[in-house]
Design an enzyme around this catalytic site. Structure first.
Site, PDB file in Angstrom:
ATOM      1  N   ARG A   1      -8.285  -6.037   9.810  1.00 45.86           N
ATOM      2  CA  ARG A   1      -7.528  -6.534  10.971  1.00 45.86           C
ATOM      3  C   ARG A   1      -8.396  -6.691  12.218  1.00 45.86           C
ATOM      4  O   ARG A   1      -8.036  -7.453  13.121  1.00 45.86           O
ATOM      5  CB  ARG A   1      -6.329  -5.621  11.245  1.00 45.86           C
ATOM      6  CG  ARG A   1      -5.250  -5.813  10.204  1.00 45.86           C
ATOM      7  CD  ARG A   1      -4.000  -5.017  10.469  1.00 45.86           C
ATOM      8  NE  ARG A   1      -2.964  -5.446   9.536  1.00 45.86           N
ATOM      9  CZ  ARG A   1      -1.907  -4.718   9.208  1.00 45.86           C
ATOM     10  NH1 ARG A   1      -1.722  -3.521   9.746  1.00 45.86           N
ATOM     11  NH2 ARG A   1      -1.018  -5.191   8.356  1.00 45.86           N
TER      12      ARG A   1
ATOM     13  N   ASP B   1      -0.120   0.150  13.027  1.00 40.08           N
ATOM     14  CA  ASP B   1       0.199  -1.189  12.501  1.00 40.08           C
ATOM     15  C   ASP B   1       0.356  -2.229  13.607  1.00 40.08           C
ATOM     16  O   ASP B   1       0.591  -3.408  13.326  1.00 40.08           O
ATOM     17  CB  ASP B   1       1.495  -1.138  11.681  1.00 40.08           C
ATOM     18  CG  ASP B   1       1.285  -0.410  10.354  1.00 40.08           C
ATOM     19  OD1 ASP B   1       0.124  -0.328   9.895  1.00 40.08           O
ATOM     20  OD2 ASP B   1       2.270   0.086   9.795  1.00 40.08           O
TER      21      ASP B   1
ATOM     22  N   GLY C   1       0.822  -1.208   0.000  1.00 35.88           N
ATOM     23  CA  GLY C   1       0.000   0.000   0.000  1.00 35.88           C
ATOM     24  C   GLY C   1       0.856   1.258   0.000  1.00 35.88           C
ATOM     25  O   GLY C   1       0.524   2.253  -0.654  1.00 35.88           O
TER      26      GLY C   1
ATOM     27  N   ARG D   1       1.099  -9.085   9.433  1.00 35.77           N
ATOM     28  CA  ARG D   1       1.082  -8.738  10.862  1.00 35.77           C
ATOM     29  C   ARG D   1       0.125  -9.625  11.668  1.00 35.77           C
ATOM     30  O   ARG D   1       0.339  -9.862  12.855  1.00 35.77           O
ATOM     31  CB  ARG D   1       0.756  -7.257  11.046  1.00 35.77           C
ATOM     32  CG  ARG D   1       1.759  -6.362  10.321  1.00 35.77           C
ATOM     33  CD  ARG D   1       1.775  -4.950  10.840  1.00 35.77           C
ATOM     34  NE  ARG D   1       2.438  -4.057   9.892  1.00 35.77           N
ATOM     35  CZ  ARG D   1       3.758  -3.942   9.735  1.00 35.77           C
ATOM     36  NH1 ARG D   1       4.566  -4.663  10.459  1.00 35.77           N
ATOM     37  NH2 ARG D   1       4.258  -3.094   8.854  1.00 35.77           N
TER      38      ARG D   1
ATOM     39  N   LYS E   1      -6.726  -2.266   6.161  1.00 28.39           N
ATOM     40  CA  LYS E   1      -5.283  -2.540   6.044  1.00 28.39           C
ATOM     41  C   LYS E   1      -5.109  -3.762   5.128  1.00 28.39           C
ATOM     42  O   LYS E   1      -6.002  -4.076   4.354  1.00 28.39           O
ATOM     43  CB  LYS E   1      -4.687  -2.764   7.439  1.00 28.39           C
ATOM     44  CG  LYS E   1      -4.684  -1.489   8.291  1.00 28.39           C
ATOM     45  CD  LYS E   1      -3.734  -0.462   7.730  1.00 28.39           C
ATOM     46  CE  LYS E   1      -3.744   0.826   8.511  1.00 28.39           C
ATOM     47  NZ  LYS E   1      -2.955   1.876   7.850  1.00 28.39           N
TER      48      LYS E   1
HETATM   49  C1  S3P Z   1       2.641   3.886   6.338  1.00 26.10           C
HETATM   50  C2  S3P Z   1       1.546   4.482   6.897  1.00 26.10           C
HETATM   51  C3  S3P Z   1       0.469   3.748   7.574  1.00 26.10           C
HETATM   52  C4  S3P Z   1       0.847   2.316   7.870  1.00 26.10           C
HETATM   53  C5  S3P Z   1       1.553   1.669   6.740  1.00 26.10           C
HETATM   54  C6  S3P Z   1       2.819   2.424   6.388  1.00 26.10           C
HETATM   55  C7  S3P Z   1       3.668   4.722   5.683  1.00 26.10           C
HETATM   56  O1  S3P Z   1      -0.683   3.753   6.740  1.00 26.10           O
HETATM   57  O2  S3P Z   1      -0.305   1.565   8.214  1.00 26.10           O
HETATM   58  O3  S3P Z   1       1.919   0.334   7.088  1.00 26.10           O
HETATM   59  O4  S3P Z   1       4.790   4.236   5.442  1.00 26.10           O
HETATM   60  O5  S3P Z   1       3.374   5.901   5.426  1.00 26.10           O
HETATM   61  P1  S3P Z   1      -1.750   4.970   6.814  1.00 26.10           P
HETATM   62  O6  S3P Z   1      -0.970   6.174   6.596  1.00 26.10           O
HETATM   63  O7  S3P Z   1      -2.716   4.729   5.703  1.00 26.10           O
HETATM   64  O8  S3P Z   1      -2.378   4.872   8.153  1.00 26.10           O
END
Ligand code: S3P
Length: 451
Positions: free
Chosen positions: A360, A329, A101, A401, A356
């Site tokens: 989760r 996370d 993501g 996770r 996520k």
């Molecule tokens: C991340 C931001 C988080 C996190 C992801 C990594 C990043 O997501 O859950 O694993 O590296 O900016 P969100 O910003 O959508 O909460």
């Protein structure tokens, strides 16, 4: 062709965690080091780069856009000859970002002002995650992006020949570092000053690293929770070496494991303790965990420390909502701690957990219930009553996770815990099984290859 591998973890009951270990490099920082290194001018070196599938997907994407990148070698050393802000080239194929993501959301901003078309694709999980949260603001800035019907990937980012976007003043609808970073990265190419207002503090690695690469940023605290981050488009990035600390999100499994398993005393070396990431420490401490920090120092603009955790009797708590983005996370691992705590733990304000790598909330509630814990999911969180794990087979739903959290539950279970669909542990923690075995977990993986 036989190439579909399903990986099951089998974790034996009992044991405790001892010794000194170093968990792999921070995933968020690894992604950003490739992105900013590629866009900078000059040669830079990354040490401690996470060799997980997610950060490697980012690395391969930039290689596919013509950036000379050497490595990673076995120690996680990567060398990049940055091509500058306008040096990326059209990739010959869609960029496959796998399960990541962060790659997809940050690249949406960064690629919105390039002079070529590019398609961002992902696996089944990534292709069902919400992307409108990033395409909406970038389209408002002038980008042209085509998505699947429900706003999901694949995303086709169309060439922006003038290589110009308009600046935006964007109030994030949710506390998300990925969305914040996407808009800031697009802002590098925009005419004027782009500002993002975040409703609560989220990880600030993009801001820190941009400043490390010599980019001026204006960060203003609006009140206890909200900040406004602004940058002027059209600047340049100057190459800068990055030392990636160990990932506190990977350390979290061992922090929970050591807290719940009697007789544990483990030290996790050189872990990033950025204040926007330490919700796991704050929450576990509030539950009664025995956690001490040593050797605190600043490495390349990020604070790091060795973290020592000894077993302790944990108490259920109502998790303060202001800690949610700081531990976003870590809730699968925290749910395992809550199941071993005395009394009830309540999580609220965490609806983001439903989008996520898996839902989760549902994944943890389903698995905990199978293991004999009295718990329920709510719209935006969970209610978990402390109890005792029995044994059984749970499904990680392909979420790294969830898999690693249930592996830690075995330390307090009455019998073996089997966890299905664990291949994606490789996205963030490729040596999890071997490292966990060195410090006290008894766990192995079964690979089943099907046609
Ligand atoms: C991340 C931001 C988080 C996190 C992801 C990594 C990043 O997501 O859950 O694993 O590296 O900016 P969100 O910003 O959508 O909460």
């Amino acid at each position: 062709m036989s190439d579909v591998k399903s990986v099951t973890f089998v974790a034996q009951a009992g044991g405790c965690l001892n010794g000194e270990i170093r968990v792999p490099g921070d995933k968020s920082i690894s992604h950003r080091s490739i992105m900013l290194g590629s866009l900078s001018k000059g040669r830079m070196t990354i040490t401690g780069f996470l060799q997980g599938e997610d950060s490697l997907a980012t690395l391969k994407a930039f290689r596919a856009m013509g950036v000379p990148i050497e490595g990673p070698d076995e120690q996680g050393k990567v060398m990049i000859d940055g091509v500058g802000m306008h040096g990326l080239q059209a990739p010959s194929e869609p960029l496959d970002l796998g399960n990541s993501g962060t790659s997809m959301r940050l690249l949406t901003g960064l690629l919105a002002a390039q002079g070529f078309d590019v398609t961002l694709a992902g696996d089944h999980s990534l292709s069902s995650r919400p992307m409108k949260r990033v395409t909406d603001p970038v389209i408002q800035m002038g980008a042209s992006i085509t998505t699947a019907d429900n706003g999901t990937a694949p995303l086709i980012i169309h060439s922006n020949k003038q290589s110009q976007l308009s600046a935006i003043d964007y109030h994030l609808p949710m506390a998300s570092a990925q969305v914040k970073s996407c808009v800031l990265l697009a802002g590098l190419y925009a005419k004027g000053q782009t500002c993002v207002v975040e409703p609560a503090p989220t990880r600030d690695h993009t801001e820190r690293m941009l400043q490390g690469f010599g980019y001026t940023l204006d960060v203003q605290k609006l009140d206890e929770q909200r900040s406004r981050i602004c940058l002027q488009g059209g600047g340049e990035l100057t190459a800068c070496d990055i030392d990636v600390p160990s990932d506190i999100s990977s350390a979290a499994f061992f922090m929970v494991g050591a807290s719940i398993a009697k007789g544990s005393d483990i030290t996790l070396k050189h872990v990033g303790i950025n204040p926007t990431r330490i919700g796991i420490i704050n929450i576990l401490k509030q539950m009664g965990a025995d956690i001490c920090l040593a050797n605190e120092q600043e490495v390349g603009g990020e604070p790091v420390a060795d973290i020592r955790i000894r077993s302790a009797v944990l108490q259920g708590i109502h998790i303060p909502e202001d800690q949610v983005p700081l531990a976003i996370d870590e809730f699968p691992a925290i749910a395992i701690a809550a199941a071993c705590a005395q009394g009830q733990t309540i999580l609220t304000g965490a609806e983001e957990l439903r989008v996520k790598e898996s839902d989760r909330i549902q994944a943890m509630i389903d698995g905990l219930t199978i293991l004999g814990i009295d718990c329920e999911g709510t719209k935006d969180g969970m209610i978990i009553n402390g109890g005792e794990f029995t044994h059984g087979s749970v499904d990680s739903l392909g979420d790294h996770r969830i898999a690693m959290s249930f592996a830690m539950a075995a330390l307090r279970a009455k019998g073996t815990i089997t966890i299905d669909d664990c291949a994606n542990v490789n996205t963030s923690f490729p040596n999890f099984i071997s490292l966990a075995n060195t410090c006290g977990l008894t766990i192995h993986d079964n690979h089943v290859v099907s046609d």
